[in-house]
Structure formats: C-alpha cells, structure tokens
Design a protein around this motif. Structure first.
Motif, mmCIF file in Angstrom:
data_model
loop_
_atom_site.group_PDB
_atom_site.id
_atom_site.type_symbol
_atom_site.label_atom_id
_atom_site.label_comp_id
_atom_site.label_asym_id
_atom_site.label_seq_id
_atom_site.Cartn_x
_atom_site.Cartn_y
_atom_site.Cartn_z
ATOM 1 N N SER A 61 30.614 -1.672 -17.472
ATOM 2 C CA SER A 61 30.650 -0.818 -18.654
ATOM 3 C C SER A 61 29.785 -1.382 -19.776
ATOM 4 C CB SER A 61 32.096 -0.688 -19.138
ATOM 5 O OG SER A 61 32.154 -0.141 -20.440
ATOM 6 N N GLY A 62 29.257 -0.490 -20.587
ATOM 7 C CA GLY A 62 28.533 -0.910 -21.774
ATOM 8 C C GLY A 62 29.446 -1.338 -22.910
ATOM 9 N N PHE A 63 30.754 -1.145 -22.743
ATOM 10 C CA PHE A 63 31.727 -1.486 -23.781
ATOM 11 C C PHE A 63 32.426 -2.824 -23.541
ATOM 12 C CE2 PHE A 63 31.375 3.099 -24.299
ATOM 13 C CZ PHE A 63 31.439 3.269 -25.681
ATOM 14 N N TYR A 64 32.821 -3.067 -22.291
ATOM 15 C CA TYR A 64 33.622 -4.255 -21.965
ATOM 16 C C TYR A 64 33.201 -4.833 -20.620
ATOM 17 C CZ TYR A 64 36.981 -2.544 -25.457
ATOM 18 O OH TYR A 64 37.575 -2.106 -26.613
ATOM 19 N N ASP A 65 33.596 -6.101 -20.382
ATOM 20 C CA ASP A 65 33.474 -6.641 -19.026
ATOM 21 C C ASP A 65 34.570 -6.022 -18.160
ATOM 22 O OD1 ASP A 65 35.943 -8.341 -18.969
ATOM 23 O OD2 ASP A 65 34.905 -9.426 -20.566
ATOM 24 N N ASN A 66 34.515 -6.294 -16.854
ATOM 25 C CA ASN A 66 35.433 -5.639 -15.925
ATOM 26 C C ASN A 66 36.891 -6.072 -16.092
ATOM 27 O OD1 ASN A 66 33.199 -4.352 -14.978
ATOM 28 N ND2 ASN A 66 33.231 -5.242 -12.927
ATOM 29 N N CYS A 102 27.771 1.960 -13.361
ATOM 30 C CA CYS A 102 27.710 1.578 -14.778
ATOM 31 C C CYS A 102 27.825 2.767 -15.727
ATOM 32 C CB CYS A 102 26.448 0.772 -15.049
ATOM 33 S SG CYS A 102 26.477 -0.828 -14.187
ATOM 34 N N VAL A 103 27.222 3.885 -15.378
ATOM 35 C CA VAL A 103 27.346 5.069 -16.229
ATOM 36 C C VAL A 103 28.806 5.537 -16.246
ATOM 37 C CG1 VAL A 103 26.618 7.464 -16.606
ATOM 38 C CG2 VAL A 103 24.947 5.749 -15.845
ATOM 39 N N TYR A 104 29.417 5.573 -15.083
ATOM 40 C CA TYR A 104 30.817 6.009 -14.959
ATOM 41 C C TYR A 104 31.766 5.099 -15.737
ATOM 42 C CZ TYR A 104 35.382 6.479 -12.607
ATOM 43 O OH TYR A 104 36.720 6.619 -12.318
ATOM 44 N N TYR A 105 31.640 3.796 -15.551
ATOM 45 C CA TYR A 105 32.534 2.865 -16.239
ATOM 46 C C TYR A 105 32.343 2.919 -17.753
ATOM 47 C CZ TYR A 105 34.456 0.624 -12.067
ATOM 48 O OH TYR A 105 35.146 0.380 -10.903
ATOM 49 N N THR A 106 31.125 3.145 -18.192
ATOM 50 C CA THR A 106 30.850 3.253 -19.626
ATOM 51 C C THR A 106 31.488 4.518 -20.192
ATOM 52 O OG1 THR A 106 28.767 2.058 -19.305
ATOM 53 C CG2 THR A 106 29.030 3.231 -21.373
ATOM 54 N N ILE A 107 31.393 5.612 -19.466
ATOM 55 C CA ILE A 107 32.024 6.863 -19.905
ATOM 56 C C ILE A 107 33.543 6.721 -19.936
ATOM 57 C CG2 ILE A 107 32.489 9.259 -19.216
ATOM 58 C CD1 ILE A 107 29.550 9.433 -18.323
ATOM 59 N N ALA A 119 20.933 1.777 -26.168
ATOM 60 C CA ALA A 119 20.750 1.448 -24.755
ATOM 61 C C ALA A 119 21.645 0.269 -24.380
ATOM 62 C CB ALA A 119 19.287 1.107 -24.454
ATOM 63 N N THR A 120 22.027 0.222 -23.120
ATOM 64 C CA THR A 120 22.699 -0.957 -22.583
ATOM 65 C C THR A 120 21.762 -1.628 -21.587
ATOM 66 O OG1 THR A 120 23.762 0.158 -20.695
ATOM 67 C CG2 THR A 120 24.945 0.186 -22.804
ATOM 68 N N GLN A 121 21.957 -2.931 -21.414
ATOM 69 C CA GLN A 121 21.070 -3.721 -20.546
ATOM 70 C C GLN A 121 21.902 -4.730 -19.757
ATOM 71 O OE1 GLN A 121 18.082 -6.018 -22.659
ATOM 72 N NE2 GLN A 121 16.649 -5.862 -20.942
ATOM 73 N N ASP A 122 21.866 -4.600 -18.437
ATOM 74 C CA ASP A 122 22.501 -5.573 -17.551
ATOM 75 C C ASP A 122 21.705 -6.882 -17.693
ATOM 76 O OD1 ASP A 122 24.505 -6.107 -15.711
ATOM 77 O OD2 ASP A 122 23.343 -5.446 -13.975
ATOM 78 N N TRP A 123 22.396 -8.007 -17.939
ATOM 79 C CA TRP A 123 21.685 -9.222 -18.354
ATOM 80 C C TRP A 123 22.379 -10.438 -17.736
ATOM 81 C CZ3 TRP A 123 17.007 -9.343 -20.252
ATOM 82 C CH2 TRP A 123 16.532 -10.425 -20.993
ATOM 83 N N HIS A 124 22.216 -10.585 -16.415
ATOM 84 C CA HIS A 124 22.923 -11.620 -15.660
ATOM 85 C C HIS A 124 22.268 -12.997 -15.754
ATOM 86 C CE1 HIS A 124 25.633 -9.029 -13.314
ATOM 87 N NE2 HIS A 124 24.637 -8.189 -13.163
ATOM 88 N N PRO A 125 23.069 -14.053 -15.915
ATOM 89 C CA PRO A 125 22.560 -15.390 -15.613
ATOM 90 C C PRO A 125 22.304 -15.487 -14.105
ATOM 91 C CG PRO A 125 24.672 -15.481 -16.793
ATOM 92 C CD PRO A 125 24.477 -14.071 -16.345
ATOM 93 N N ALA A 126 21.348 -16.310 -13.689
ATOM 94 C CA ALA A 126 21.002 -16.428 -12.258
ATOM 95 C C ALA A 126 22.182 -16.885 -11.411
ATOM 96 C CB ALA A 126 19.832 -17.392 -12.087
ATOM 97 N N GLU A 127 23.084 -17.662 -12.016
ATOM 98 C CA GLU A 127 24.224 -18.209 -11.271
ATOM 99 C C GLU A 127 25.457 -17.296 -11.305
ATOM 100 O OE1 GLU A 127 24.265 -20.129 -15.429
ATOM 101 O OE2 GLU A 127 22.794 -19.410 -13.970
ATOM 102 N N HIS A 128 25.259 -16.029 -11.689
ATOM 103 C CA HIS A 128 26.400 -15.115 -11.825
ATOM 104 C C HIS A 128 27.181 -14.992 -10.516
ATOM 105 C CE1 HIS A 128 28.807 -11.687 -13.064
ATOM 106 N NE2 HIS A 128 28.448 -11.977 -14.305
ATOM 107 N N LYS A 129 28.501 -14.996 -10.633
ATOM 108 C CA LYS A 129 29.358 -15.011 -9.440
ATOM 109 C C LYS A 129 29.524 -13.645 -8.782
ATOM 110 C CE LYS A 129 31.728 -19.298 -10.467
ATOM 111 N NZ LYS A 129 33.008 -19.975 -10.773
#
Length: 201
Positions: A116-121, A151-156, A43-53
C-alpha cells in the motif's frame, strides 16, 4: 480536491522489468492524458533495500513466488525489484512527472513488505500519505498504476479504511494476474470504492 495517485509506475513493473506486468506500459499514455484533469497529483514509489526479506534471493533454499511466514505475516517471495537507486526503481521514462507534487516511498524496512501507498503490510508504519492528503483538504481520490491486483488494490483498501473516497481508473492500471483482479474488483466495489474509465473523468 480531485486528486490523482499514481501507484508504482516504475520500470521493474513494466515489460522487460524484473517483475514485469504484461502490457503494463500501456497505462503511461493514459495517465499522461488524464493528469491535467486533477488539482493534485501524487505518486508512490516502491523503494526496496537490496537485502529486503521479501526477495527470494535473501532466503537460502527458497524459490521465487513461494509463500513464507515473515514476522507473522504471509509473504510471497518476489524476484529482486525496485531496488533503491537502480534504473528499475525509476519511473517509466515517458511518464510526465512535472505535475507530481510529492512522491511517497514504501517498502524501505527490510523486515516487512509494503504493498500500500499508505502503510506497510503490518500496518506498523505510515508513509505519511493520509496526513498529507488531509492537510491538503483532499478527499476525492483517483488511483492508477501497477499492479491493479496488488499495490493499487492495497492502496485503495487503505484509502477507503481511512475515510477517503476512492475511485479506480480501470484503463490506467493493469493486473499482474487477471484472475486475482476479478476478485479484487468485486472487493473494491463491496468496500464502497468506484471503478470508472478515463473517458468518464
């Protein structure tokens, strides 16, 4: 090894969540039903810090869904969502996680978003997912989760670029914007990906 990757099936993307995907919760029973068909489940999990830009609230005088330049990358500004340690970042409570062998978290760097579940943007930092899959000898990947057009698209896309076989399970995903998904669907097929339903597994 036949591998299922569940992308961001988290509360904030479900109906009533901070960035809800309409009818997103209808994928949960489908995912639960297909999990036993796979040798490896991740599984992948979006995990943002509150101050994310990527959050509009962190940019004075900017509105949600506005497009800005963030460190040289086009960035849509989102409502705050999937903030680390909050209930919104948790997986849907009905999702059966017992078979999930590992969870790969993304979007932890405040300066760059990660679809993506593989890399940042910016493709600067790997989550380690590709290496994990290679270590396991897994190359036949199936994808489900939220949202189909982001997210599904970018991961694929990244899976295909990394040389894996990638198949989208269409009834186990829902797009945020249907019109965008129609383009995404064509692009997945054009890149060599496959699209099936859960009944075809």
């Amino acid at each position: 090894m036949k591998t299922l990757i569940i992308v961001d099936a988290q509360n904030d993307f479900m109906p009533g969540g901070a960035l809800e995907v309409r009818e997103g919760d209808r994928i949960v029973p489908v995912i639960n039903k297909i999990i036993p068909k796979f040798e490896l489940v991740l599984a992948t999990q979006d995990w943002h810090p509150a101050e994310h830009k990527s959050f509009a609230i962190n940019h004075p005088n900017r509105k949600e869904y506005e497009i800005i330049d963030l460190n040289g990358i086009e960035q849509k500004l989102w409502p705050p969502h999937c903030i680390q340690g909050t209930p919104g970042a948790d997986f849907h409570p009905d999702l059966q996680l017992n078979s999930v062998e590992a969870i790969f978290r993304s979007a932890m760097d405040v300066e760059v978003d990660s679809y993506s579940g593989f890399y940042d943007n910016a493709h600067l930092k790997s989550t380690g997912l590709a290496g994990f899959l290679r270590e396991k000898g897994a190359d036949d990947l199936y994808f489900c989760g939220l949202a189909a057009d982001i997210c599904v698209y970018y991961t694929i896309k990244d899976a295909l670029a990394e040389g894996f076989k990638a198949t989208l399970i269409e009834d186990a995903t829902v797009p945020l914007i249907q019109e965008d998904y129609e383009k995404v669907r064509k692009d997945i097929l054009a890149r060599g990906g496959k699209i099936i339903t859960s009944e075809e597994l």
